[in-house]
Motif scaffolding. Structure first.
Motif, short mmCIF file in Angstrom:
data_model
loop_
_atom_site.label_atom_id
_atom_site.label_comp_id
_atom_site.label_asym_id
_atom_site.label_seq_id
_atom_site.Cartn_x
_atom_site.Cartn_y
_atom_site.Cartn_z
N HIS A 92 0.83 -1.21 0.00
CA HIS A 92 0.00 0.00 0.00
C HIS A 92 0.85 1.25 0.00
CE1 HIS A 92 -3.20 -2.78 1.33
NE2 HIS A 92 -3.95 -1.94 0.63
N GLN A 93 0.52 2.17 -0.92
CA GLN A 93 1.19 3.47 -0.97
C GLN A 93 0.30 4.47 -0.23
OE1 GLN A 93 4.08 3.43 -2.43
NE2 GLN A 93 3.85 1.44 -3.43
N VAL A 94 0.88 5.16 0.75
CA VAL A 94 0.06 6.12 1.50
C VAL A 94 0.77 7.47 1.65
CG1 VAL A 94 -1.21 4.41 2.90
CG2 VAL A 94 0.98 5.30 3.73
N ASN A 95 -0.03 8.54 1.64
CA ASN A 95 0.46 9.85 2.05
C ASN A 95 0.18 9.98 3.55
OD1 ASN A 95 1.18 10.65 -0.52
ND2 ASN A 95 -0.78 11.66 -0.93
N LEU A 96 1.06 10.68 4.24
CA LEU A 96 0.83 10.85 5.68
C LEU A 96 0.73 12.34 6.01
CD1 LEU A 96 0.86 10.18 8.73
CD2 LEU A 96 3.35 9.93 8.59
N LYS A 97 -0.35 12.71 6.69
CA LYS A 97 -0.49 14.08 7.22
C LYS A 97 -0.41 13.98 8.73
CE LYS A 97 -4.07 15.71 4.25
NZ LYS A 97 -5.33 16.44 4.24
N MET A 98 0.31 14.90 9.33
CA MET A 98 0.50 14.84 10.78
C MET A 98 0.17 16.21 11.36
SD MET A 98 3.72 12.99 12.54
CE MET A 98 4.99 13.99 11.85
N ASN A 99 -0.71 16.21 12.36
CA ASN A 99 -1.12 17.47 12.99
C ASN A 99 -1.14 17.33 14.51
OD1 ASN A 99 -2.14 19.74 11.13
ND2 ASN A 99 -2.86 17.86 10.15
N PHE A 120 -1.21 5.36 -7.86
CA PHE A 120 0.09 4.84 -8.36
C PHE A 120 -0.16 3.86 -9.50
CE2 PHE A 120 1.96 6.91 -4.88
CZ PHE A 120 3.33 6.91 -5.05
N TYR A 121 -1.17 2.99 -9.30
CA TYR A 121 -1.48 1.99 -10.30
C TYR A 121 -1.93 2.66 -11.61
CZ TYR A 121 -3.85 -1.86 -12.61
OH TYR A 121 -4.26 -2.79 -13.52
N LEU A 126 -0.93 4.62 -17.08
CA LEU A 126 -0.88 5.75 -18.01
C LEU A 126 0.51 5.85 -18.64
CD1 LEU A 126 -3.01 7.90 -18.69
CD2 LEU A 126 -1.86 9.43 -17.10
N ARG A 127 1.54 5.66 -17.81
CA ARG A 127 2.91 5.73 -18.35
C ARG A 127 3.17 4.61 -19.34
NH1 ARG A 127 5.96 7.58 -12.90
NH2 ARG A 127 5.49 9.77 -13.15
N ASP A 128 2.60 3.42 -19.02
CA ASP A 128 2.75 2.29 -19.96
C ASP A 128 2.11 2.64 -21.30
OD1 ASP A 128 4.20 0.68 -18.38
OD2 ASP A 128 2.51 -0.52 -17.65
N ASP B 111 -0.67 13.42 -9.95
CA ASP B 111 -0.93 13.63 -8.51
C ASP B 111 0.31 13.27 -7.69
OD1 ASP B 111 -3.42 14.49 -9.04
OD2 ASP B 111 -4.45 12.63 -8.52
N ILE B 112 1.06 12.28 -8.16
CA ILE B 112 2.28 11.87 -7.44
C ILE B 112 3.28 13.03 -7.45
CG2 ILE B 112 4.26 10.29 -7.47
CD1 ILE B 112 2.38 8.16 -8.59
N ASP B 113 3.40 13.70 -8.62
CA ASP B 113 4.31 14.86 -8.73
C ASP B 113 3.87 15.96 -7.76
OD1 ASP B 113 5.68 13.59 -10.78
OD2 ASP B 113 4.44 14.47 -12.34
#
Lengths: 308, 208
Positions: A92-99, A120-121, A126-128, B111-113
């Motif tokens: 799993h790819q996650v962004n983390l916000k911390m407050n 990401f997928y 799209l890049r492919d 969005d990654i950028d």
């Protein structure tokens, strides 16, 4: 009135992102169901243990420094999935916000883990696609070049064919009319080409024709167009001729090769060319008139070489 | 220690301490040596600030920029924007992510950028505002940066027209493994906020 203290856990359980609440000494006090799903770790397994034990990736200086800043100044922190690929797991790819969150007399730290695995997928897909399109595009460009080659160039000798000659002839004639410069048109015929074919075979004859095309190309300027006009006939278009000296320079080069012996496929072959030239505007106003005039001159030259 | 030049020098020193820490954090995260430098700080009125920024936008960024910006309020009020030339950003992001998109680099930003630039912006802007806030001991509150791509950016977008605002304009250079990127940081704040900062700095340095 709703008692928010008892209501809050139910709300956090409904939130569709990983929510973790830490005490000031970084111990886990809350770990919501989404977090359980993302990490495969149950709240009961991680409660009261330090966050770096629950998520070992976070045991790094930058994380501890960020936590210090959050606690001291309340500055919000963001860690991106792109720069922290294995923040919570390999899958799993996650962004983390911390407050910082104030409560009673203390502070707690709220961590929000936002699952961006699908992004990401999709971006990878799209890049492919872009890569495939780019590959297809370069294949198409190559094919276009081949098609152009087939459409505009003589397959045997590689010089221009009549279609390309027609295209350039009009262009060069218009340029000459606009600029006031002369356009030269040279008609070249390979003498006794039928005899060469009959004596040495068509294969060798084809090679001789290719060599004549090369000789003409090497003898002319960059913008001159050498065209295979018929079986053993070539036309050379010579734009932007300001004086007859310009033309002499070209014809002198060709003259060197006009009558010579070449060795092809082990045969010593006598090669001779008949040449006729015409100029716009002196010899005609149209390409057809120029061709006709150059053709006449070429036959005169041929006649002279036979009887001269 | 009340001269304008000296105040600018002190601010430059403060911001360089901040970006130095930011460079350390970024280097640790991306596992590459990154050097950040703030070579110059200028305190300008709105008109001069806009002219200076327009010069940067046309010369360095050729109008297309990627901007990471935050607004802050409470005791200090204003906005701070970290501005990068958009055409260098794919390469910059690739270096940070250990990727090489090659011919795909012409793709729009994903969005990654945006998230990558959001994190970089957060680290740098936190360091700058944090250092300022700590030094003058005035707390500042703000949210996470917003990231935008602007195709024909003009200074008006970053500098408020209100007469009582001032502009702190600084250039920031990034160097990652020999790749050099010039950015700009624009702090647009109320005169009162900047006065509070400068007065505190004056007191601190006069009293030493």
């Amino acid at each position: 009135m709703i008692d928010m203290d008892s209501f809050l856990p139910s709300i956090l359980n409904c939130i569709n992102e990983g929510i973790v609440i830490l005490t000031e000494d970084l111990r886990v006090t809350y770990w919501n169901p989404v977090m359980e799903k993302l990490t495969d770790k149950k709240q009961d397994d991680v409660r009261n243990i330090r966050i770096e034990k629950a998520l070992p990736y976070l045991d790094q200086n930058f994380f501890h420094n960020a936590v210090d800043r959050v606690i001291a100044g309340g500055t919000p922190v963001f860690f991106s999935a792109a720069m922290h690929r294995r923040m919570i797991s390999d899958s799993h790819q996650v962004n983390l916000k911390m407050n910082r969150v104030a409560y009673n007399n203390g502070v707690a730290i709220l961590l929000e883990f936002i699952d961006v695995t699908n992004q990401f997928y999709q971006i990878s897909q799209l890049r492919d696609f872009v890569r495939q399109l780019s590959h297809l595009n370069s294949q198409l460009q190559q094919k276009e070049k081949v098609i152009e080659k087939l459409a505009y160039y003589d397959q045997l000798t590689g010089v221009a064919n009549r279609a390309l000659f027609d295209k350039f002839a009009d262009k060069y004639l218009n340029l000459a009319k606009q600029s006031g410069l002369m356009l030269g048109l040279m008609f070249v015929d390979v003498n006794e080409f039928k005899t060469i074919n009959d004596t040495y075979g068509h294969n060798t004859g084809d090679k001789v024709m290719t060599r004549v095309a090369s000789l003409l190309t090497e003898s002319t300027r960059k913008n001159d167009i050498v065209c295979r006009y018929g079986g053993d006939e070539f036309i050379v278009l010579m734009p932007e001729i300001s004086t007859f000296n310009d033309y002499r320079k070209i014809v002198n080069q060709i003259d060197v090769n006009k009558k010579r012996h070449i060795v092809q496929d082990g045969y010593d072959i006598s090669l001779s060319l008949s040449i006729g030239v015409s100029f716009y505007p002196d010899d005609g106003e149209t390409i057809d008139e120029l061709i006709e005039k150059a053709d006449e001159c070429m036959y005169a030259d041929k006649h002279e070489s036979r009887h001269g | 220690m009340t001269g304008k030049v000296n105040r600018e020098d002190i601010l430059k020193e403060l911001f360089n301490i901040g970006v130095g820490q930011a460079a350390g954090t970024l280097s640790e995260i991306i596992d590459k040596k990154i050097i950040l430098d703030v070579p110059d700080v200028k305190i300008l009125n709105v008109e001069l600030g806009k002219a200076e920024l327009d010069k940067f936008l046309s010369q360095v960024a050729e109008g297309a920029v990627m901007v990471s910006s935050i607004s802050f309020d409470r005791q200090l009020e204003g906005t701070v924007s970290l501005i990068f030339p958009a055409d260098k950003m794919h390469q910059f992001i690739d270096l940070c992510l250990h990727e090489d998109r090659g011919e795909e680099a012409s793709m729009e930003f994903t969005d990654i950028d945006f998230d990558t630039v959001k994190e970089i912006g957060n680290i740098i802007l936190n360091a700058i505002i944090g250092e300022l806030s700590n030094t003058v001991n005035i707390p500042v509150e703000y949210t996470l940066p917003e990231v935008n791509v602007l195709n024909s950016a003009k200074a008006d977008l970053f500098v408020s027209d209100e007469a009582y605002h001032l502009v702190l304009m600084m250039y920031i250079t990034f160097n990652i493994e020999g790749t050099h990127i010039d950015g700009a940081i624009v702090i647009n704040m109320t005169l009162k906020s900047l006065d509070d900062i400068l007065n505190t700095i004056d007191k601190m340095y006069d009293g030493r």
